[in-house]
Design a protein around this motif. Structure first.
Motif, PDB file in Angstrom:
ATOM      1  N   ASP A  11       0.820  -1.212   0.000  1.00 47.48           N
ATOM      2  CA  ASP A  11       0.000   0.000   0.000  1.00 47.48           C
ATOM      3  C   ASP A  11       0.851   1.257   0.000  1.00 47.48           C
ATOM      4  N   ALA A  12       2.119   1.119   0.416  1.00 48.21           N
ATOM      5  CA  ALA A  12       2.993   2.290   0.518  1.00 48.21           C
ATOM      6  C   ALA A  12       3.810   2.499  -0.750  1.00 48.21           C
ATOM      7  N   VAL A  13       3.387   1.895  -1.871  1.00 49.57           N
ATOM      8  CA  VAL A  13       4.149   1.962  -3.110  1.00 49.57           C
ATOM      9  C   VAL A  13       4.412   3.414  -3.491  1.00 49.57           C
ATOM     10  N   PHE A  14       5.590   3.659  -3.999  1.00 51.76           N
ATOM     11  CA  PHE A  14       5.974   5.027  -4.354  1.00 51.76           C
ATOM     12  C   PHE A  14       5.490   5.343  -5.755  1.00 51.76           C
ATOM     13  N   ASP A  15       4.628   6.346  -5.872  1.00 53.30           N
ATOM     14  CA  ASP A  15       4.118   6.775  -7.160  1.00 53.30           C
ATOM     15  C   ASP A  15       4.964   7.945  -7.656  1.00 53.30           C
ATOM     16  N   VAL A  16       5.603   7.785  -8.804  1.00 52.75           N
ATOM     17  CA  VAL A  16       6.313   8.896  -9.422  1.00 52.75           C
ATOM     18  C   VAL A  16       5.466   9.338 -10.595  1.00 52.75           C
ATOM     19  N   PHE A  46      13.844   8.670  -6.953  1.00 54.82           N
ATOM     20  CA  PHE A  46      12.556   8.021  -6.724  1.00 54.82           C
ATOM     21  C   PHE A  46      12.527   6.611  -7.316  1.00 54.82           C
ATOM     22  N   GLN A  47      13.166   6.447  -8.476  1.00 58.94           N
ATOM     23  CA  GLN A  47      13.200   5.136  -9.110  1.00 58.94           C
ATOM     24  C   GLN A  47      13.977   4.141  -8.253  1.00 58.94           C
ATOM     25  N   LEU A  48      15.081   4.607  -7.667  1.00 62.10           N
ATOM     26  CA  LEU A  48      15.859   3.742  -6.776  1.00 62.10           C
ATOM     27  C   LEU A  48      15.032   3.373  -5.547  1.00 62.10           C
ATOM     28  N   LYS A  49      14.300   4.356  -5.012  1.00 66.22           N
ATOM     29  CA  LYS A  49      13.440   4.109  -3.859  1.00 66.22           C
ATOM     30  C   LYS A  49      12.406   3.041  -4.185  1.00 66.22           C
ATOM     31  N   GLU A  50      11.769   3.194  -5.342  1.00 62.55           N
ATOM     32  CA  GLU A  50      10.723   2.254  -5.732  1.00 62.55           C
ATOM     33  C   GLU A  50      11.293   0.852  -5.912  1.00 62.55           C
ATOM     34  N   LYS A  51      12.465   0.759  -6.501  1.00 62.07           N
ATOM     35  CA  LYS A  51      13.093  -0.545  -6.730  1.00 62.07           C
ATOM     36  C   LYS A  51      13.405  -1.234  -5.405  1.00 62.07           C
ATOM     37  N   ILE A  52      14.049  -0.510  -4.487  1.00 66.21           N
ATOM     38  CA  ILE A  52      14.404  -1.095  -3.198  1.00 66.21           C
ATOM     39  C   ILE A  52      13.146  -1.392  -2.383  1.00 66.21           C
ATOM     40  N   VAL A 107      17.654   5.927   3.706  1.00 66.61           N
ATOM     41  CA  VAL A 107      17.139   4.799   4.494  1.00 66.61           C
ATOM     42  C   VAL A 107      16.000   5.246   5.395  1.00 66.61           C
ATOM     43  N   GLU A 108      16.161   6.391   6.079  1.00 69.03           N
ATOM     44  CA  GLU A 108      15.127   6.877   6.998  1.00 69.03           C
ATOM     45  C   GLU A 108      13.858   7.263   6.248  1.00 69.03           C
ATOM     46  N   GLU A 109      14.003   7.888   5.084  1.00 67.65           N
ATOM     47  CA  GLU A 109      12.834   8.259   4.280  1.00 67.65           C
ATOM     48  C   GLU A 109      12.056   7.015   3.859  1.00 67.65           C
ATOM     49  N   LEU A 110      12.774   6.004   3.433  1.00 69.06           N
ATOM     50  CA  LEU A 110      12.115   4.779   2.988  1.00 69.06           C
ATOM     51  C   LEU A 110      11.429   4.077   4.155  1.00 69.06           C
ATOM     52  N   LEU A 111      12.072   4.073   5.315  1.00 73.26           N
ATOM     53  CA  LEU A 111      11.454   3.488   6.501  1.00 73.26           C
ATOM     54  C   LEU A 111      10.178   4.228   6.873  1.00 73.26           C
ATOM     55  N   ASP A 112      10.234   5.564   6.817  1.00 68.85           N
ATOM     56  CA  ASP A 112       9.052   6.364   7.143  1.00 68.85           C
ATOM     57  C   ASP A 112       7.911   6.071   6.185  1.00 68.85           C
ATOM     58  N   GLY A 116       6.024   4.097   8.612  1.00 68.35           N
ATOM     59  CA  GLY A 116       5.586   5.266   9.373  1.00 68.35           C
ATOM     60  C   GLY A 116       4.542   6.088   8.654  1.00 68.35           C
ATOM     61  N   LEU A 117       4.591   7.411   8.879  1.00 71.14           N
ATOM     62  CA  LEU A 117       3.614   8.321   8.290  1.00 71.14           C
ATOM     63  C   LEU A 117       4.244   9.174   7.198  1.00 71.14           C
ATOM     64  N   GLY A 118       5.216   8.607   6.503  1.00 68.09           N
ATOM     65  CA  GLY A 118       5.788   9.258   5.341  1.00 68.09           C
ATOM     66  C   GLY A 118       6.455  10.580   5.661  1.00 68.09           C
ATOM     67  N   CYS A 119       6.154  11.594   4.835  1.00 72.91           N
ATOM     68  CA  CYS A 119       6.814  12.888   4.974  1.00 72.91           C
ATOM     69  C   CYS A 119       6.420  13.639   6.237  1.00 72.91           C
ATOM     70  N   LEU A 120       5.416  13.149   6.967  1.00 73.64           N
ATOM     71  CA  LEU A 120       5.010  13.810   8.209  1.00 73.64           C
ATOM     72  C   LEU A 120       5.937  13.459   9.371  1.00 73.64           C
ATOM     73  N   GLU A 121       6.701  12.387   9.233  1.00 73.77           N
ATOM     74  CA  GLU A 121       7.521  11.908  10.342  1.00 73.77           C
ATOM     75  C   GLU A 121       8.516  12.962  10.835  1.00 73.77           C
ATOM     76  N   GLU A 122       9.130  13.701   9.908  1.00 78.84           N
ATOM     77  CA  GLU A 122      10.134  14.684  10.343  1.00 78.84           C
ATOM     78  C   GLU A 122       9.513  15.775  11.202  1.00 78.84           C
ATOM     79  N   TYR A 123       8.245  16.102  10.962  1.00 79.44           N
ATOM     80  CA  TYR A 123       7.581  17.137  11.761  1.00 79.44           C
ATOM     81  C   TYR A 123       7.040  16.562  13.069  1.00 79.44           C
ATOM     82  N   LEU A 124       6.714  15.281  13.069  1.00 78.69           N
ATOM     83  CA  LEU A 124       6.300  14.640  14.316  1.00 78.69           C
ATOM     84  C   LEU A 124       7.469  14.558  15.291  1.00 78.69           C
TER      85      LEU A 124
END
Length: 411
Positions: A11-16, A46-52, A107-112, A116-124
């Motif tokens: 469900d967390a697939v990265f859409d580019v 983004f392509q590298l993120k999606e692949k990993i 690594v942290e972005e991909l984990l989030d 996690g809650l994606g791009c909101l994690e850094e503000y949390l």
């Protein structure tokens, strides 16, 4: 269980999407060159993120995760550490020129995104951010020191944003869909969350997060912030110890729940306390505390447990004090009756701009309970039940202050 693990991560697939591809600069499709934060919007990133990410799904699926425990902090940390090791291993096999800092951030972005809650994690994680407001996938605002700022982050799609919403509401048994497009929830740290999705929200899925302070605030902290003066704090402490029924009044975001948390800490530890809330935010330091939380109706329209029903039930639980997070409807009548029938020293909050407005609003909410009592009788009951009204206000500079403490002597 493997199927559940795959579904959670898939469900967390990265859409580019095309707009994102047009927005970022074109880079080398063979090797990722990322030595600064500014370059991280490259398509190849983004392509590298999606692949990993896709490889990560298969690796974690093989581990046969117990997803039922992901709401538990310890379990989440162990899964996150497992995923981090897999990502680092997968990344080491890729032909990249990522710097050490860029690799750690990747690594942290991909984990989030995955757990996690994606791009909101850094503000949390940012202690200066007090509120996060998501207006659809492309717009995220944050509040810092009482002022709202447009952040520089966005979700890749509405689908990714809905995945984040599902991760928020699922652990506490809530749901959000077209038949139930509004929901109140909370994060694991107690932060309050409100979600609105289409067709009610015309800008796309909307999230509002009121962050829960990591450090439990004390009256000394509030005095240090300038929220109130020391004599005010001493007076409120005396009122609680003398079992004076107290109402905390203020507008939205004025700090009512924060002050209620602090004032409730003055209740002696040898008393039995029952707290009642829509979304559990109060964290009292006493040991003998029973926390109750309302529940919305199920998809079949049954099983709703309202605040009013919880207040009525609390009277059968032999409480010394009843603390209601907020009175906003018919439960106000039952709260007044509790205050008038031996449950002295109870506390609650209401939305109002002045102490006089607070009394008028309480009167209106009692009428909303369906009672046929005349207004004069209702006001007499308020006068006998409520002794202290504390008025909070959010000023133009973003600060929150106690501007008035009133004693109710008669109406």
């Amino acid at each position: 269980m493997k199927k559940l693990a795959k579904q959670l991560l898939a469900d967390a697939v990265f859409d580019v999407d095309k707009s994102e591809r047009e927005r970022v600069r074109t880079g080398n499709q063979g090797t990722v060159h990322l030595n600064s934060i500014e370059e991280k919007k490259d398509n190849t990133y983004f392509q590298l993120k999606e692949k990993i990410h896709r490889n990560l799904i298969g690796q974690l699926d093989l581990k046969n995760l117990d997803l039922k425990g992901l709401a538990d902090t310890q379990k989440m940390e162990s899964v996150r550490e497992l995923a981090r090791n897999i990502i680092q291993d997968l990344l080491s096999k890729e032909e990249t020129t990522l710097s050490r800092d860029a690799r750690a951030q990747f690594v942290e972005e991909l984990l989030d995104e995955v757990l996690g809650l994606g791009c909101l994690e850094e503000y949390l994680k940012d202690p200066e951010v007090t509120e996060i407001m998501v207006n659809g996938p492309d717009t995220v605002y944050v509040e810092k020191k009482g002022k709202i700022h447009l952040s520089g982050v966005r979700f890749t799609s509405a689908t990714q944003l809905m995945t984040v919403i599902d991760r928020i509401v699922a652990p506490i048994g809530r749901r959000v869909d077209e038949s139930s497009p509004l929901v109140d929830a909370r994060l694991m740290d107690g932060s309050r969350v409100n979600v609105v999705i289409p067709p009610i929200s015309l800008v796309g899925p909307s999230i509002t997060i009121r962050k829960f302070a990591k450090k439990k605030l004390t009256i000394d902290d509030l005095i240090g912030f300038g929220a109130l003066k020391k004599p005010m704090g001493e007076f409120l402490k005396i009122c609680v110890r003398l079992r004076k029924n107290t109402i905390i009044s203020g507008g939205t975001g004025s700090g009512k729940t924060t002050l209620l948390n602090v004032v409730s800490s003055f209740i002696p530890s040898d008393e039995r306390i029952v707290t009642i809330e829509d979304s559990a935010e109060l964290k009292l330091p006493q040991d003998h505390v029973v926390r109750l939380e309302s529940r919305p109706a199920s998809i079949e329209g049954t099983g709703e447990i309202s605040i009013r029903r919880l207040v009525i039930n609390a009277l059968r639980m032999r409480p010394d004090r009843i603390v209601v997070g907020e009175c906003r409807a018919g439960e106000t009548l039952d709260m007044l009756q509790a205050m008038n029938t031996g449950h002295d020293g109870s506390l609650t909050t209401v939305h109002a701009n002045t102490p006089r407005d607070a009394i008028s609003r309480i009167t209106t909410m009692v009428i909303m309970a369906g009672t046929e009592l005349p207004e004069k009788a209702i006001r007499e009951q308020i006068a006998s039940a409520v002794q202290i009204i504390v008025q909070l206000s959010r000023l133009s500079d973003g600060s929150r202050k106690v501007i008035d403490i009133s004693e109710v002597t008669g109406i």
